[in-house]
Structure formats: C-alpha cells, structure tokens
Design a protein around this motif. Structure first.
Motif, short mmCIF file in Angstrom:
data_model
loop_
_atom_site.label_atom_id
_atom_site.label_comp_id
_atom_site.label_asym_id
_atom_site.label_seq_id
_atom_site.Cartn_x
_atom_site.Cartn_y
_atom_site.Cartn_z
N PHE A 35 49.06 71.32 -2.83
CA PHE A 35 50.31 70.97 -3.50
C PHE A 35 51.21 72.19 -3.47
N MET A 36 52.50 71.96 -3.24
CA MET A 36 53.46 73.07 -3.33
C MET A 36 54.86 72.53 -3.58
N SER A 37 55.70 73.40 -4.13
CA SER A 37 57.10 73.03 -4.28
C SER A 37 57.82 73.37 -2.98
N LYS A 77 65.10 68.30 -5.74
CA LYS A 77 63.81 68.78 -6.23
C LYS A 77 62.69 68.05 -5.49
N LEU A 78 62.05 68.78 -4.56
CA LEU A 78 61.02 68.20 -3.70
C LEU A 78 59.73 68.98 -3.80
N ILE A 79 58.62 68.26 -3.71
CA ILE A 79 57.28 68.85 -3.67
C ILE A 79 56.53 68.21 -2.50
N GLN A 89 53.50 67.55 -15.68
CA GLN A 89 53.44 66.18 -15.21
C GLN A 89 54.72 65.94 -14.41
N LEU A 90 54.58 65.62 -13.14
CA LEU A 90 55.72 65.33 -12.28
C LEU A 90 55.66 63.88 -11.84
N SER A 91 56.70 63.13 -12.11
CA SER A 91 56.83 61.77 -11.60
C SER A 91 57.64 61.87 -10.31
N VAL A 105 56.10 64.13 1.04
CA VAL A 105 57.15 64.87 0.36
C VAL A 105 57.63 63.96 -0.77
N GLY A 106 57.55 64.46 -1.99
CA GLY A 106 57.95 63.67 -3.14
C GLY A 106 59.22 64.21 -3.77
#
Length: 159
Positions: free
Chosen positions: A36-38, A44-46, A109-111, A127-128
C-alpha cells in the motif's frame, strides 16, 4: 535468485499492516496487505496490490470500491484473521465509511473508489481515489522479516 530469496529480501523492508475490505452481494470481505502507498494529493490517490489468484481481486472489480485500514499495534489479531492465520471467535463486525466497510478502531480508515487498475506480473495494482478518511491517534502495527513489530523511539544522535 530464487523466489524464497527474493521474498526474504523484500521482507527486510519494514511496512505497516493494512486490511483491505470491500462488500459484494451484502457480504463483507477483508484481506491483510502490506503493499500500500499514497500516490497523489490532487486528486487524493493511493495504490494497493492484490495477487491475481486472490479472491479479493474479483470482489474489488465487482464492487468498484474498497477501504484501506491501517492497523494499530493493538490489532495484530485482526491482521492474522484477514491473513487466514487465525479464526475469529465470533463474526467480525465492520463499521462503514461512505458506505464502504472499514475496520473498527484502525488508525486510518480510507474509503476509496477504483480510479484505475494495472496488471503487473502476478498482481493487479488498484489505484483508489480516496472519498473519505478517518484518522485516530496511536502507533501502527509493523511487519518486518516475517514478524509483527512495534515502533520504538530511538535516542537522537547529536553531532
């Protein structure tokens, strides 16, 4: 180099521990992950990485949403449950953030909604786009060399 040697080398990199969660057909599914990474602040993407033969792969593709939950140092049991190393004593209860299941009491917590995906080797990188976030105080659960660890402050070195 063989696969085990490569895996051991990658295990030298200390990571935080996350649980990725999604919901399909009224069923919540979770998976422990440390890939996982930003990526970006605007938008704003992870990124998360999911193995091609993982059940979670099709579930994220179906739901088009997932959460990333950064576990605290008190949540080793949750990590083991979603890694398939331990059976929960009772059904695991999730909270919800923006309609996406999240792990209760996680530090972060990331939605997210799926923004893009890329197949690379034997994994898919999702990519979220982060749609909502909750943040709590505490220390993260760390994983290094195949073991869970906690952060420890070091004395500062003066020149």
């Amino acid at each position: 180099m063989d696969d085990r040697q490569f895996r051991n080398a990658m295990g030298k990199f200390a990571t935080g521990v996350t649980v990725i969660a999604t919901e399909t057909d009224g069923q919540v599914h979770g998976m422990t992950a440390n890939a996982f990474m930003s990526v970006s602040l605007d938008p704003k993407l992870i990124v998360i990485s999911v193995k091609e033969d993982a059940k979670m792969l099709d579930r994220i593709k179906e739901s088009n949403h997932f959460s990333v939950n950064v576990l605290s140092c008190e949540q080793q049991e949750e990590s083991m449950i979603f890694a398939g190393q331990k059976q929960p004593e009772e059904e695991f209860q999730f909270d919800y953030l923006e309609g996406v299941p999240v792990v209760r009491n996680a530090l972060v917590q990331l939605s997210c909604e799926v923004y893009n995906e890329h197949v690379e080797g034997d994994h898919t990188l999702f990519v979220g786009r982060v749609t909502e976030m909750e943040l709590k105080d505490g220390d993260p659960l760390i994983f290094n060399c195949g073991k869970y660890r906690e952060l420890k402050e070091m004395e500062s070195v003066s020149n």
